[in-house]
Design an enzyme around this catalytic site. Sequence first.
Site, PDB file in Angstrom:
ATOM      1  N   GLU A 142       0.841  -1.204   0.000  1.00 18.17           N
ATOM      2  CA  GLU A 142       0.000   0.000   0.000  1.00 18.17           C
ATOM      3  C   GLU A 142       0.871   1.247   0.000  1.00 18.17           C
ATOM      4  OE1 GLU A 142      -3.952   0.684   2.291  1.00 18.17           O
ATOM      5  OE2 GLU A 142      -2.367   1.468   3.582  1.00 18.17           O
ATOM      6  N   ALA A 154      -2.300  12.286  11.379  1.00 16.90           N
ATOM      7  CA  ALA A 154      -2.454  10.820  11.369  1.00 16.90           C
ATOM      8  C   ALA A 154      -1.495  10.155  12.367  1.00 16.90           C
ATOM      9  CB  ALA A 154      -2.217  10.277   9.966  1.00 16.90           C
TER      10      ALA A 154
END
Length: 268
Positions: A142, A154
């Site tokens: 990913e 994040a």
Amino acid sequence: MDVINWKEELLPYQQAVDEMIVKFKSIQREFKKKEIHSPIEQINGRVKTISSILEKAAKKNIPVSKALEKLEDIAGVRIICRFVEDIDKVVSIIKERNNIDMQILEEEDYITNTKKSGYRSYHITVKYPIFTISGKRDIIGEIQIRTLAMNFWATIEHSLRYKYNGNMPEELKTRLQVCAEAAFKLDTEMTTIRDEILEAQRIIQTKNNLVNEIINNIHNLHFIANVENMNEFNKEFINLYQEGNIEKLFEFNRQLETMARLYKVQYS
Ligand code: 0O2
């Protein structure tokens, strides 16, 4: 159930991560060399830790024996950009490589479709071929693309999520959502002074490249052409550098290049 040799099983994932990092770093270097704004600011990569694999497999009801096959982010590469618009450029760069050195399997745009948590990022799931001593293997990985501000949010939210292990207090969740919006507002505001920032970046890059060329020229004239008075040139360079006048540095470099041509120095 057979015992999983995690060290050995995770080795190909590490190879895929390492190779992808090298490729994205090369793209970044090319932009910098050409003194064009690089949409890639930083590149990180990691292979998911065994405990994180086990945790995610349990969360998704995947048997441990199938975890490596089913989880698609064991090999993960993260590309950090300065501006939101840079994310599109990076996505295009990756799409140009589709079916060349990697195959795009899926795209998730969590920037347009922000997650409930406030999470923003662009995810691309790829099939990346590697060549090991046992032959070719396709690794699913990913690629996460996000801005510096999105990454800041994040990273913080990830550690809090870990701390509360799925039981984050509602009040904290709400505060994090507010923070996510503030981070995105920062991204939007930064875009309005983008040209100013790009110009500053270009000046720094031009200066860095020029200094490298000067050092290279001095080095070649001294060590390859054995030109004697290089100490004087070195001193002059330091003085000009401290003076900070870029035009004078360019002129000085032109003098060095003329000398190098005279001595037919090979550039390395
Ligand atoms: P780590 O430790 O970063 O690897 P999901 O079911 O949503 O957890 P899925 O189906 O694989 O995961 O898909 P998705 O949504 O693409 O999420 C994969 C990764 O995106 C996550 O991996 C995180 O890295 C990041 N991510 C997704 N949602 C969030 C979020 O709300 N907050 C933060 N901080 N990161 C997020 P892992 O395995 O959760 O974690």
